[in-house]
Motif scaffolding. Structure first.
Motif, PDB file in Angstrom:
ATOM      1  N   ARG A  10       0.709  -1.216   0.071  1.00 14.14           N
ATOM      2  CA  ARG A  10      -0.021   0.017   0.083  1.00 14.14           C
ATOM      3  C   ARG A  10       1.009   1.228  -0.077  1.00 14.14           C
ATOM      4  O   ARG A  10       1.983   1.227   0.470  1.00 14.14           O
ATOM      5  CB  ARG A  10      -1.028  -0.066   1.424  1.00 14.14           C
ATOM      6  N   VAL A  27       2.543  -5.070   2.963  1.00 18.07           N
ATOM      7  CA  VAL A  27       1.279  -5.182   4.149  1.00 18.07           C
ATOM      8  C   VAL A  27       1.163  -6.769   4.210  1.00 18.07           C
ATOM      9  O   VAL A  27       1.103  -7.150   5.480  1.00 18.07           O
ATOM     10  CB  VAL A  27      -0.027  -4.841   3.329  1.00 18.07           C
ATOM     11  N   SER A  47       1.670  -3.660  11.703  1.00 17.66           N
ATOM     12  CA  SER A  47       0.677  -2.942  11.883  1.00 17.66           C
ATOM     13  C   SER A  47      -0.734  -3.479  11.416  1.00 17.66           C
ATOM     14  O   SER A  47      -1.833  -2.787  11.745  1.00 17.66           O
ATOM     15  CB  SER A  47       0.883  -1.365  10.991  1.00 17.66           C
ATOM     16  N   VAL A  48      -0.894  -4.583  10.789  1.00 17.23           N
ATOM     17  CA  VAL A  48      -1.983  -4.978  10.158  1.00 17.23           C
ATOM     18  C   VAL A  48      -2.034  -6.562  10.839  1.00 17.23           C
ATOM     19  O   VAL A  48      -3.248  -7.218  10.515  1.00 17.23           O
ATOM     20  CB  VAL A  48      -1.987  -4.936   8.714  1.00 17.23           C
ATOM     21  N   ARG A  62      -5.416  -8.065  12.036  1.00 21.83           N
ATOM     22  CA  ARG A  62      -6.788  -7.506  11.236  1.00 21.83           C
ATOM     23  C   ARG A  62      -6.582  -7.667   9.725  1.00 21.83           C
ATOM     24  O   ARG A  62      -7.788  -7.935   9.316  1.00 21.83           O
ATOM     25  CB  ARG A  62      -6.502  -5.847  11.299  1.00 21.83           C
ATOM     26  N   PHE A  63      -5.647  -8.149   9.212  1.00 20.44           N
ATOM     27  CA  PHE A  63      -5.507  -8.408   7.770  1.00 20.44           C
ATOM     28  C   PHE A  63      -5.340 -10.066   7.733  1.00 20.44           C
ATOM     29  O   PHE A  63      -4.397 -10.493   8.382  1.00 20.44           O
ATOM     30  CB  PHE A  63      -4.630  -7.683   7.126  1.00 20.44           C
ATOM     31  N   LYS A  69      -9.695  -7.605   5.081  1.00 23.13           N
ATOM     32  CA  LYS A  69      -9.370  -6.666   5.951  1.00 23.13           C
ATOM     33  C   LYS A  69     -10.312  -6.396   7.040  1.00 23.13           C
ATOM     34  O   LYS A  69     -11.487  -5.998   6.559  1.00 23.13           O
ATOM     35  CB  LYS A  69      -8.781  -5.156   5.469  1.00 23.13           C
ATOM     36  N   LEU A  75     -10.806  -1.650  10.105  1.00 24.13           N
ATOM     37  CA  LEU A  75     -10.034  -0.622   9.390  1.00 24.13           C
ATOM     38  C   LEU A  75     -10.085   0.575  10.182  1.00 24.13           C
ATOM     39  O   LEU A  75     -10.935   1.023  11.010  1.00 24.13           O
ATOM     40  CB  LEU A  75     -10.732  -0.500   8.034  1.00 24.13           C
ATOM     41  N   GLN A  76      -8.845   1.255  10.179  1.00 27.43           N
ATOM     42  CA  GLN A  76      -8.524   2.584  10.749  1.00 27.43           C
ATOM     43  C   GLN A  76      -8.213   3.716   9.776  1.00 27.43           C
ATOM     44  O   GLN A  76      -7.665   3.349   8.584  1.00 27.43           O
ATOM     45  CB  GLN A  76      -7.322   2.366  11.723  1.00 27.43           C
ATOM     46  N   GLU A  81      -5.742   5.306   9.276  1.00 28.37           N
ATOM     47  CA  GLU A  81      -4.187   5.178   8.749  1.00 28.37           C
ATOM     48  C   GLU A  81      -4.265   3.901   7.740  1.00 28.37           C
ATOM     49  O   GLU A  81      -3.123   3.726   7.176  1.00 28.37           O
ATOM     50  CB  GLU A  81      -3.346   4.781  10.047  1.00 28.37           C
ATOM     51  N   ASP A  82      -5.194   3.452   7.483  1.00 29.74           N
ATOM     52  CA  ASP A  82      -5.058   2.209   6.485  1.00 29.74           C
ATOM     53  C   ASP A  82      -5.510   2.906   5.099  1.00 29.74           C
ATOM     54  O   ASP A  82      -5.654   2.024   4.202  1.00 29.74           O
ATOM     55  CB  ASP A  82      -6.268   1.179   6.834  1.00 29.74           C
ATOM     56  N   TYR A 119      -3.899   0.430  -2.745  1.00 30.40           N
ATOM     57  CA  TYR A 119      -3.374  -0.946  -2.506  1.00 30.40           C
ATOM     58  C   TYR A 119      -2.958  -1.716  -3.829  1.00 30.40           C
ATOM     59  O   TYR A 119      -3.786  -1.566  -4.703  1.00 30.40           O
ATOM     60  CB  TYR A 119      -4.330  -1.652  -1.788  1.00 30.40           C
TER      61      TYR A 119
END
Length: 129
Positions: A38, A48, A62-63, A66-67, A82, A85-86, A88-89, A93
């Motif tokens: 990303r 990522v 960072s993921v 979550r991912f 994903k 999600l935040q 900052e995501d 991609y």
């Protein structure tokens, strides 16, 4: 010539979920690495998640949790699921493919974009607060 085409991007609110897809055509190597990167505006492209032909996966810190990266061989498709999600995501991609497994782990993945041979055009993901 290998072709990668991403889809599934869009806008979502904080805490929401998305699944990105990448159709991989003309890629028949028995040893490979498929990955998602990303790039946010003004930032470098970062790895990522990656999935190797030996079944191992790597995730950016960072993921993690979550991912999830996965692949359907029948559909020649790579996925990135994903959740949570935040903002900052938010980024574009990209799907990428390498014909050789050149590394593993979060530290390698983060700055590994030069290790990949083929790239898709990208799909935008925007997470609003």
């Amino acid at each position: 010539q290998v072709h990668l085409v991403e889809s599934g991007g869009g806008s979502v609110q904080t805490g929401g979920s998305l699944r990105l897809s990448c159709t991989v055509s003309d890629f028949t190597d028995s040893t490979y690495c498929l990955a998602w990167f990303r790039q946010a505006p003004g930032k470098e492209r970062e790895g990522v998640a990656a999935l190797d032909s030996d079944g191992s996966s790597s995730y950016a810190d960072s993921v993690k949790e979550r991912f999830t990266i996965s692949r359907s061989r029948a559909k020649n498709t790579l996925y990135l699921t994903k959740k949570s999600l935040q903002p900052e995501d938010t980024a574009k991609y990209y799907c990428a493919a390498a014909q050789v497994i050149r590394g593993k782990g979060a530290n390698w993945l983060k700055t590994s974009s030069a290790e990949f041979d083929y790239w898709g055009q990208g799909t935008q993901v925007t997470v609003s607060s």
